[in-house]
Design a protein around this motif. Structure first.
Motif, PDB file in Angstrom:
ATOM      1  N   MET A 142       0.807  -1.214   0.000  1.00 25.60           N
ATOM      2  CA  MET A 142       0.000   0.000   0.000  1.00 25.60           C
ATOM      3  C   MET A 142       0.844   1.270   0.000  1.00 25.60           C
ATOM      4  O   MET A 142       0.407   2.308  -0.487  1.00 25.60           O
ATOM      5  CB  MET A 142      -0.908   0.003   1.226  1.00 25.60           C
ATOM      6  N   PHE A 143       2.048   1.186   0.556  1.00 28.72           N
ATOM      7  CA  PHE A 143       2.860   2.388   0.730  1.00 28.72           C
ATOM      8  C   PHE A 143       4.262   2.156   0.149  1.00 28.72           C
ATOM      9  O   PHE A 143       5.206   1.847   0.879  1.00 28.72           O
ATOM     10  CB  PHE A 143       2.950   2.751   2.215  1.00 28.72           C
ATOM     11  N   PRO A 144       4.417   2.294  -1.164  1.00 31.71           N
ATOM     12  CA  PRO A 144       5.713   2.016  -1.799  1.00 31.71           C
ATOM     13  C   PRO A 144       6.808   2.985  -1.372  1.00 31.71           C
ATOM     14  O   PRO A 144       7.987   2.721  -1.636  1.00 31.71           O
ATOM     15  CB  PRO A 144       5.401   2.138  -3.293  1.00 31.71           C
ATOM     16  N   GLU A 145       6.451   4.098  -0.710  1.00 35.22           N
ATOM     17  CA  GLU A 145       7.481   5.009  -0.200  1.00 35.22           C
ATOM     18  C   GLU A 145       8.314   4.360   0.903  1.00 35.22           C
ATOM     19  O   GLU A 145       9.446   4.778   1.156  1.00 35.22           O
ATOM     20  CB  GLU A 145       6.839   6.279   0.377  1.00 35.22           C
ATOM     21  N   ILE A 146       7.753   3.350   1.554  1.00 38.16           N
ATOM     22  CA  ILE A 146       8.443   2.697   2.664  1.00 38.16           C
ATOM     23  C   ILE A 146       9.500   1.740   2.106  1.00 38.16           C
ATOM     24  O   ILE A 146       9.181   0.808   1.370  1.00 38.16           O
ATOM     25  CB  ILE A 146       7.450   1.945   3.563  1.00 38.16           C
ATOM     26  N   LYS A 147      10.739   1.970   2.483  1.00 39.20           N
ATOM     27  CA  LYS A 147      11.845   1.150   1.997  1.00 39.20           C
ATOM     28  C   LYS A 147      12.436   0.241   3.071  1.00 39.20           C
ATOM     29  O   LYS A 147      13.175  -0.690   2.751  1.00 39.20           O
ATOM     30  CB  LYS A 147      12.959   2.056   1.451  1.00 39.20           C
ATOM     31  N   THR A 148      12.109   0.497   4.335  1.00 41.07           N
ATOM     32  CA  THR A 148      12.684  -0.288   5.421  1.00 41.07           C
ATOM     33  C   THR A 148      11.608  -0.591   6.460  1.00 41.07           C
ATOM     34  O   THR A 148      10.924   0.330   6.928  1.00 41.07           O
ATOM     35  CB  THR A 148      13.843   0.457   6.112  1.00 41.07           C
ATOM     36  N   ILE A 149      11.455  -1.872   6.780  1.00 40.80           N
ATOM     37  CA  ILE A 149      10.591  -2.301   7.873  1.00 40.80           C
ATOM     38  C   ILE A 149      11.384  -3.292   8.718  1.00 40.80           C
ATOM     39  O   ILE A 149      11.806  -4.338   8.230  1.00 40.80           O
ATOM     40  CB  ILE A 149       9.296  -2.964   7.373  1.00 40.80           C
ATOM     41  N   GLY A 150      11.606  -2.957   9.969  1.00 37.17           N
ATOM     42  CA  GLY A 150      12.288  -3.865  10.880  1.00 37.17           C
ATOM     43  C   GLY A 150      11.314  -4.862  11.472  1.00 37.17           C
ATOM     44  O   GLY A 150      10.123  -4.582  11.611  1.00 37.17           O
ATOM     45  N   GLY A 151      11.824  -6.028  11.825  1.00 37.78           N
ATOM     46  CA  GLY A 151      10.957  -7.063  12.385  1.00 37.78           C
ATOM     47  C   GLY A 151      11.577  -7.735  13.585  1.00 37.78           C
ATOM     48  O   GLY A 151      11.686  -7.154  14.662  1.00 37.78           O
ATOM     49  N   TYR A 152      11.995  -8.983  13.400  1.00 39.61           N
ATOM     50  CA  TYR A 152      12.579  -9.756  14.495  1.00 39.61           C
ATOM     51  C   TYR A 152      13.914  -9.153  14.933  1.00 39.61           C
ATOM     52  O   TYR A 152      14.767  -8.809  14.120  1.00 39.61           O
ATOM     53  CB  TYR A 152      12.807 -11.206  14.050  1.00 39.61           C
ATOM     54  N   ARG A 153      14.073  -9.019  16.225  1.00 40.15           N
ATOM     55  CA  ARG A 153      15.354  -8.612  16.821  1.00 40.15           C
ATOM     56  C   ARG A 153      15.278  -8.874  18.311  1.00 40.15           C
ATOM     57  O   ARG A 153      14.190  -9.048  18.879  1.00 40.15           O
ATOM     58  CB  ARG A 153      15.657  -7.136  16.553  1.00 40.15           C
ATOM     59  N   GLN A 154      16.421  -8.905  18.940  1.00 39.52           N
ATOM     60  CA  GLN A 154      16.477  -9.044  20.388  1.00 39.52           C
ATOM     61  C   GLN A 154      16.079  -7.728  21.039  1.00 39.52           C
ATOM     62  O   GLN A 154      16.406  -6.643  20.548  1.00 39.52           O
ATOM     63  CB  GLN A 154      17.880  -9.455  20.831  1.00 39.52           C
ATOM     64  N   ASP A 155      15.351  -7.832  22.145  1.00 39.53           N
ATOM     65  CA  ASP A 155      14.858  -6.647  22.833  1.00 39.53           C
ATOM     66  C   ASP A 155      14.390  -7.076  24.218  1.00 39.53           C
ATOM     67  O   ASP A 155      13.968  -8.236  24.398  1.00 39.53           O
ATOM     68  CB  ASP A 155      13.689  -6.036  22.045  1.00 39.53           C
ATOM     69  N   PRO A 156      14.464  -6.194  25.222  1.00 44.54           N
ATOM     70  CA  PRO A 156      13.967  -6.573  26.553  1.00 44.54           C
ATOM     71  C   PRO A 156      12.473  -6.874  26.583  1.00 44.54           C
ATOM     72  O   PRO A 156      12.007  -7.651  27.422  1.00 44.54           O
ATOM     73  CB  PRO A 156      14.296  -5.340  27.406  1.00 44.54           C
ATOM     74  N   LEU A 157      11.711  -6.247  25.678  1.00 47.13           N
ATOM     75  CA  LEU A 157      10.274  -6.515  25.618  1.00 47.13           C
ATOM     76  C   LEU A 157      10.006  -7.684  24.674  1.00 47.13           C
ATOM     77  O   LEU A 157      10.825  -8.034  23.838  1.00 47.13           O
ATOM     78  CB  LEU A 157       9.529  -5.268  25.151  1.00 47.13           C
ATOM     79  N   LYS A 158       8.821  -8.259  24.770  1.00 45.58           N
ATOM     80  CA  LYS A 158       8.531  -9.506  24.040  1.00 45.58           C
ATOM     81  C   LYS A 158       8.232  -9.309  22.561  1.00 45.58           C
ATOM     82  O   LYS A 158       8.317 -10.257  21.778  1.00 45.58           O
ATOM     83  CB  LYS A 158       7.345 -10.217  24.685  1.00 45.58           C
ATOM     84  N   TRP A 159       7.859  -8.112  22.146  1.00 45.32           N
ATOM     85  CA  TRP A 159       7.235  -7.925  20.842  1.00 45.32           C
ATOM     86  C   TRP A 159       8.134  -8.326  19.682  1.00 45.32           C
ATOM     87  O   TRP A 159       7.746  -9.135  18.827  1.00 45.32           O
ATOM     88  CB  TRP A 159       6.770  -6.467  20.704  1.00 45.32           C
ATOM     89  N   HIS A 160       9.322  -7.799  19.600  1.00 45.43           N
ATOM     90  CA  HIS A 160      10.210  -8.122  18.485  1.00 45.43           C
ATOM     91  C   HIS A 160      10.843  -9.507  18.614  1.00 45.43           C
ATOM     92  O   HIS A 160      10.889 -10.255  17.632  1.00 45.43           O
ATOM     93  CB  HIS A 160      11.270  -7.035  18.326  1.00 45.43           C
ATOM     94  N   PRO A 161      11.326  -9.916  19.776  1.00 41.43           N
ATOM     95  CA  PRO A 161      11.927 -11.248  19.873  1.00 41.43           C
ATOM     96  C   PRO A 161      10.949 -12.385  19.568  1.00 41.43           C
ATOM     97  O   PRO A 161      11.374 -13.458  19.142  1.00 41.43           O
ATOM     98  CB  PRO A 161      12.404 -11.316  21.332  1.00 41.43           C
ATOM     99  N   HIS A 162       9.658 -12.164  19.778  1.00 42.76           N
ATOM    100  CA  HIS A 162       8.659 -13.203  19.522  1.00 42.76           C
ATOM    101  C   HIS A 162       7.956 -13.027  18.172  1.00 42.76           C
ATOM    102  O   HIS A 162       6.947 -13.702  17.908  1.00 42.76           O
ATOM    103  CB  HIS A 162       7.634 -13.231  20.650  1.00 42.76           C
ATOM    104  N   GLY A 163       8.472 -12.151  17.349  1.00 42.79           N
ATOM    105  CA  GLY A 163       7.895 -11.979  16.015  1.00 42.79           C
ATOM    106  C   GLY A 163       6.535 -11.335  16.012  1.00 42.79           C
ATOM    107  O   GLY A 163       5.751 -11.535  15.076  1.00 42.79           O
TER     108      GLY A 163
END
Length: 220
Positions: free
Chosen positions: A108-129
């Motif tokens: 929907m938004f071709p202007e967006i060139k970077t989206i981060g996802g999985y990574r280590q973090d103290p909170l659960k959101w990124h480490p758990h996908g």
């Protein structure tokens, strides 16, 4: 405004324009909500994070939440059988609904060139996908802020379908269901979500590789 945003992309189906129109309606409500004056008892922090006294930053109120709900697209604008290819987000480590959101935003938004996802973090959101970070180009500019508003509004408009639990953008905390609030000041623009829109989902499990994602549905 939607025509200006995507004027060079005439090959997409009419469904894309309907969905973008809905997101633009939500972005207007977001701008209104973010310019509302803060109230002392409205503070809320990003889930699981602790911090000092909240900053008097862009604020969202119950009135803003009502505007967002009222601006949600109709069912006619939500029915799309538009298959979604993998977008700019690395999908390794992401759960199903998080992938779904990332692919929809990429399309929907071709202007967006970077989206981060999985990574280590103290909170659960990124480490758990469970979360993605949609990086906004020129996020200090009016056009960048508008783009972030549109993306945040689009995610909230589809919160029930995609299992969106919350969206954070420019220190505004927007639950998928419930009244929005504001976050603490975590000390820099990235931590305060001024350069990216954070979108968290309820996951839905990890992919098997047999899934097909559409704007309006998912098959596995």
């Amino acid at each position: 405004m939607g025509a200006k945003l995507l004027a060079g992309d005439r090959r997409k189906s009419a469904g894309r324009w309907l969905a973008l129109a809905a997101s633009l309606m939500l972005s207007a409500a977001m701008v209104h909500a973010q310019n509302t004056s803060p109230t002392p008892d409205a503070a809320a922090r990003e889930p699981g994070r602790t911090s000092a006294t909240p900053a008097a930053a862009p604020t969202v109120t119950t009135t803003g939440a009502a505007l967002l709900a009222a601006s949600a697209p109709s069912e006619e604008a939500r029915v799309f059988d538009y298959p979604l290819a993998a977008g700019v987000a690395p999908e390794s480590g992401l759960q199903l609904k998080t992938i779904w959101v990332a692919r929809a935003i990429s399309m929907m938004f071709p202007e967006i060139k970077t989206i981060g996802g999985y990574r280590q973090d103290p909170l659960k959101w990124h480490p758990h996908g469970l979360a993605i970070d949609v990086m906004i180009p020129n996020y200090h500019s009016d056009a960048g802020i508008e783009l972030g508003n549109q993306i945040a509004g689009y995610a909230l408009a589809n919160a029930q379908r995609w299992g969106v639990l919350h969206v954070i953008w420019r220190q505004g905390f927007y639950p998928g269901i419930g009244a929005p609030s504001w976050t603490a000041d975590y000390g820099n623009e990235t931590a305060n979500h001024f350069d990216h829109v954070h979108i968290a989902t309820d996951g839905g499990g990890y992919p098997t590789g047999h899934e097909t994602y559409y704007l309006g549905s998912m098959q596995s």
